[in-house]
Design a protein around this motif. Structure first.
Motif, mmCIF file in Angstrom:
data_model
loop_
_atom_site.group_PDB
_atom_site.id
_atom_site.type_symbol
_atom_site.label_atom_id
_atom_site.label_comp_id
_atom_site.label_asym_id
_atom_site.label_seq_id
_atom_site.Cartn_x
_atom_site.Cartn_y
_atom_site.Cartn_z
ATOM 1 N N VAL A 1 25.711 40.546 35.059
ATOM 2 C CA VAL A 1 25.870 40.527 36.553
ATOM 3 C C VAL A 1 26.402 41.527 36.910
ATOM 4 C CG1 VAL A 1 26.413 39.194 38.689
ATOM 5 C CG2 VAL A 1 25.015 38.159 36.766
ATOM 6 N N SER A 2 27.802 41.795 36.565
ATOM 7 C CA SER A 2 28.519 42.954 37.013
ATOM 8 C C SER A 2 28.015 44.188 36.776
ATOM 9 C CB SER A 2 29.968 42.832 36.193
ATOM 10 O OG SER A 2 30.636 41.663 36.567
ATOM 11 N N PHE A 3 27.261 44.331 35.518
ATOM 12 C CA PHE A 3 26.700 45.758 35.420
ATOM 13 C C PHE A 3 25.896 46.090 36.329
ATOM 14 C CE2 PHE A 3 23.485 48.429 33.382
ATOM 15 C CZ PHE A 3 24.306 49.525 33.184
ATOM 16 N N VAL B 1 33.190 45.493 44.658
ATOM 17 C CA VAL B 1 34.413 44.496 44.593
ATOM 18 C C VAL B 1 33.586 43.289 44.168
ATOM 19 C CG1 VAL B 1 35.601 43.159 46.115
ATOM 20 C CG2 VAL B 1 35.598 45.633 46.358
ATOM 21 N N ALA B 2 32.414 43.077 44.615
ATOM 22 C CA ALA B 2 31.664 41.770 43.767
ATOM 23 C C ALA B 2 31.524 41.864 42.581
ATOM 24 C CB ALA B 2 30.171 41.530 44.646
ATOM 25 N N GLY C 1 34.939 40.830 41.377
ATOM 26 C CA GLY C 1 35.109 39.255 41.654
ATOM 27 C C GLY C 1 34.384 38.447 40.702
ATOM 28 N N VAL C 2 33.451 38.925 40.055
ATOM 29 C CA VAL C 2 32.498 38.044 39.022
ATOM 30 C C VAL C 2 33.334 37.823 37.650
ATOM 31 C CG1 VAL C 2 30.690 38.085 37.593
ATOM 32 C CG2 VAL C 2 30.362 38.447 39.906
ATOM 33 N N GLN C 3 33.929 39.034 37.477
ATOM 34 C CA GLN C 3 34.782 39.110 36.431
ATOM 35 C C GLN C 3 36.096 38.243 36.469
ATOM 36 O OE1 GLN C 3 34.193 40.486 33.049
ATOM 37 N NE2 GLN C 3 32.073 40.401 34.223
ATOM 38 N N VAL C 4 36.559 38.283 37.396
ATOM 39 C CA VAL C 4 38.008 37.464 37.862
ATOM 40 C C VAL C 4 37.737 36.101 37.872
ATOM 41 C CG1 VAL C 4 39.518 36.983 39.838
ATOM 42 C CG2 VAL C 4 39.150 39.324 39.102
ATOM 43 N N VAL C 5 36.539 35.547 38.678
ATOM 44 C CA VAL C 5 36.330 33.956 38.493
ATOM 45 C C VAL C 5 35.634 33.595 37.192
ATOM 46 C CG1 VAL C 5 34.313 32.670 39.328
ATOM 47 C CG2 VAL C 5 35.197 34.139 41.038
#
Length: 103
Positions: free
Chosen positions: A23-25, A67-68, A71-75
């Motif tokens: 998702v991040s990629f 930023v999203a 955010g995915v990685q941080v969550v």
């Protein structure tokens, strides 16, 4: 001094981590595409008075997508760490580092 050892994630956590990376990629790739769009693609700037807004929206959308992705990685990381702490509490080990004499 020994280094911190983080246990290997279980199968469910590995799937979540792999999913979050995909998702991040995708979000970063979309951000790169949006940021690389040239405003000329949307028509002649002389005939569109709101042409300057095209510059603004692509920057805002591109940065929001980037930023999203972060955010995915941080969550996912916070969730995994919370689950590790919860598992340690269930085992009876206190969360955090232990004194060297206890090791």
């Amino acid at each position: 001094m020994p280094t911190r050892v983080i246990p290997k994630p279980d199968a469910g956590a590995e799937r979540t981590i792999r999913w979050s990376r995909v998702v991040s990629f995708v979000l970063v790739a979309l951000a790169a595409i949006v940021l690389s769009l040239r405003p000329e693609l949307f028509g002649d700037p002389q005939h569109q008075p709101a042409h300057a807004l095209l510059h603004v929206w692509r920057i805002v959308v591109g940065l929001t997508l980037a930023v999203a992705a972060l955010g995915v990685q941080v969550v996912v990381g916070v969730r995994w760490r919370r689950d590790l702490r919860r598992a340690a509490e269930d085992d009876g080990d206190p969360p955090g580092n232990r004194a060297p004499a206890d090791r």
